[in-house]
Design an enzyme around this catalytic site. Structure first.
Site, PDB file in Angstrom:
ATOM      1  N   ASP A  71       0.318   5.349   1.591  1.00 42.39           N
ATOM      2  CA  ASP A  71      -0.030   5.451   2.629  1.00 42.39           C
ATOM      3  C   ASP A  71      -1.402   6.516   2.838  1.00 42.39           C
ATOM      4  O   ASP A  71      -1.023   7.546   2.149  1.00 42.39           O
ATOM      5  CB  ASP A  71       0.868   5.819   4.375  1.00 42.39           C
ATOM      6  CG  ASP A  71       1.654   5.698   4.910  1.00 42.39           C
ATOM      7  OD1 ASP A  71       1.516   4.138   5.500  1.00 42.39           O
ATOM      8  OD2 ASP A  71       3.102   5.554   4.803  1.00 42.39           O
ATOM      9  N   HIS A 112       0.858  -1.329   0.576  1.00 44.14           N
ATOM     10  CA  HIS A 112      -0.183  -0.051   0.318  1.00 44.14           C
ATOM     11  C   HIS A 112       1.174   1.298  -0.422  1.00 44.14           C
ATOM     12  O   HIS A 112       1.494   1.002   0.381  1.00 44.14           O
ATOM     13  CB  HIS A 112      -0.787   0.059   1.373  1.00 44.14           C
ATOM     14  CG  HIS A 112       0.056   0.135   2.054  1.00 44.14           C
ATOM     15  ND1 HIS A 112       0.751  -0.920   2.964  1.00 44.14           N
ATOM     16  CD2 HIS A 112       0.105   1.182   3.478  1.00 44.14           C
ATOM     17  CE1 HIS A 112       1.244  -0.260   4.199  1.00 44.14           C
ATOM     18  NE2 HIS A 112       0.830   0.694   4.501  1.00 44.14           N
ATOM     19  N   HIS A 124       4.587   0.299   0.016  1.00 40.82           N
ATOM     20  CA  HIS A 124       5.664  -0.386   0.650  1.00 40.82           C
ATOM     21  C   HIS A 124       4.969  -1.716   1.748  1.00 40.82           C
ATOM     22  O   HIS A 124       3.452  -1.573   1.468  1.00 40.82           O
ATOM     23  CB  HIS A 124       6.460   0.602   1.898  1.00 40.82           C
ATOM     24  CG  HIS A 124       4.811   1.597   3.102  1.00 40.82           C
ATOM     25  ND1 HIS A 124       4.444   2.133   2.452  1.00 40.82           N
ATOM     26  CD2 HIS A 124       4.472   1.487   3.517  1.00 40.82           C
ATOM     27  CE1 HIS A 124       3.435   2.974   2.896  1.00 40.82           C
ATOM     28  NE2 HIS A 124       3.746   2.169   3.817  1.00 40.82           N
ATOM     29  N   ARG A 182       5.386   6.717  12.839  1.00 40.18           N
ATOM     30  CA  ARG A 182       4.876   7.144  12.149  1.00 40.18           C
ATOM     31  C   ARG A 182       3.925   8.762  12.012  1.00 40.18           C
ATOM     32  O   ARG A 182       3.610   8.860  12.877  1.00 40.18           O
ATOM     33  CB  ARG A 182       4.257   6.599  11.056  1.00 40.18           C
ATOM     34  CG  ARG A 182       3.979   6.732   9.233  1.00 40.18           C
ATOM     35  CD  ARG A 182       2.887   5.731   8.875  1.00 40.18           C
ATOM     36  NE  ARG A 182       2.086   6.989   9.078  1.00 40.18           N
ATOM     37  CZ  ARG A 182       0.642   6.139   8.629  1.00 40.18           C
ATOM     38  NH1 ARG A 182       0.196   4.788   7.947  1.00 40.18           N
ATOM     39  NH2 ARG A 182      -0.684   6.906   8.739  1.00 40.18           N
TER      40      ARG A 182
END
Ligand SMILES: [Fe+2]
Length: 327
Positions: free
Chosen positions: A122, A120, A280, A295
């Site tokens: 983000d 995906h 990623h 994150r």
């Protein structure tokens, strides 16, 4: 067996990106000139810290960075330091459109909540896809737990011209309460293998659906990149069978090993990547061991198709999550 005959040139008058008077984003010379003027650097003043940091991500010296990532070994940042670092690259978003974080805009990527072991980019289910993600290793398992990135600009460039012509006309609906794998596993939501009912409820507490072009023009590099990944619910206008088959074909193309780089985390490592030009995958090969990374995402623009048409939110208002400009 005859040899393959080359495809004739297309004569569609609406095919702006083939018009030599227009650039690959479909902009006319006049409009492009205007933009050039707007973006002409001011030679009287050196670029600021934020501009230098963003330029370094765009034009980094390392091979890994050249594919949209910078990987920093064994830093010593806490959440505040990570936030200050992210601010060098732009305006941090809220932690997530639906999941609570903390005052430093940090979203914990915590194996106790779930494992993001599918491909995906983000937060593609909102219209304002984050430009940059900054991920810091906090607690690592004794083995495994690597992260893999795939380059979606190289994937587009490497597509056969006939497939490029196809995907340039396609749009996809991205959603936070759906992914292809979810059809086979109730625990998966938006690509996350979610363990806790409470976290699952929080993740789906508000529905977001956005239509994005499958091919967008990168706002800084001008490259064409593929916008796909596990938040894609379906390709617009196709039957579910056609949509599924074509999505799988394209995802396999994006994620083939030759198009990827893999990172084995050490404590304190920080990874920074261009979320507009990569997908990623967090490899879930560490059993029940704890894996925690923090994150922060940096605000990005609303994607624009090669014909200059912006993405359209269908459900949900993401204004509280992020501004729309990473500049
Ligand atoms: Fe992610």
């Amino acid at each position: 067996m005859g040899s393959r005959r080359p495809l004739p040139p297309r004569k569609d008058p609406h095919d702006h990106h083939r018009d030599p008077a227009r650039d690959h984003a479909g902009r006319s010379d006049r409009r492009r000139e205007g933009r050039r003027k707007d973006r002409r650097p001011d030679r009287r003043r050196p670029p600021g810290r934020r501009a230098r940091a963003r330029r370094r991500l765009r034009d980094p010296p390392s091979a890994a960075g050249a594919q949209g990532r910078l990987l920093l070994r064994s830093g010593h940042l806490d959440d505040g330091g990570q936030h200050a670092f992210a601010r060098l690259l732009g305006t941090p978003t809220a932690p997530h459109p639906t999941v609570r974080g903390d005052e430093h805009a940090v979203l914990p990527i915590d194996s106790d909540h779930g494992k993001a072991n599918s491909w995906h980019s983000d937060v593609t289910f909102v219209d304002r896809i984050p430009a940059i993600s900054v991920l810091r290793a906090v607690t690592l398992p004794p083995y495994g737990g690597t992260t893999v990135w795939a380059n979606t600009a190289a994937a587009y460039a490497d597509l056969h011209p006939a497939l490029q012509a196809l995907v340039e006309r396609l749009w996809a609906v991205h959603s936070n309460v759906y992914d292809y794998v979810a059809e086979r596993d109730e625990q998966r939501i938006g690509g996350i293998d979610v363990k806790e009912q409470g976290y699952r409820d929080e993740f789906r507490s508000q529905l977001f659906e956005t239509e994005h072009p499958v091919v967008r023009v990168h706002p800084e590099t001008g490259e064409r990149v593929l916008v796909l990944g596990h938040f894609v619910k379906r390709l617009v206008g196709l039957s579910s069978r056609e949509s599924d088959a074509l999505f799988q074909l394209l995802q396999h193309h994006v994620t083939k090993l030759e198009n990827t780089v893999r990172w084995n985390w050490s404590p304190g490592d920080v990874a920074i990547w261009d979320n507009r030009a990569t997908q990623h995958y967090g490899v879930a090969d560490y059993g029940d061991h704890k894996r925690l990374l923090h994150r922060i995402t940096v605000a990005g623009d609303v994607p624009v198709s090669i014909d200059g048409v912006p993405s359209t939110p269908r459900t949900g208002d993401a204004t509280a999550y992020s501004t729309t400009s990473a500049a």
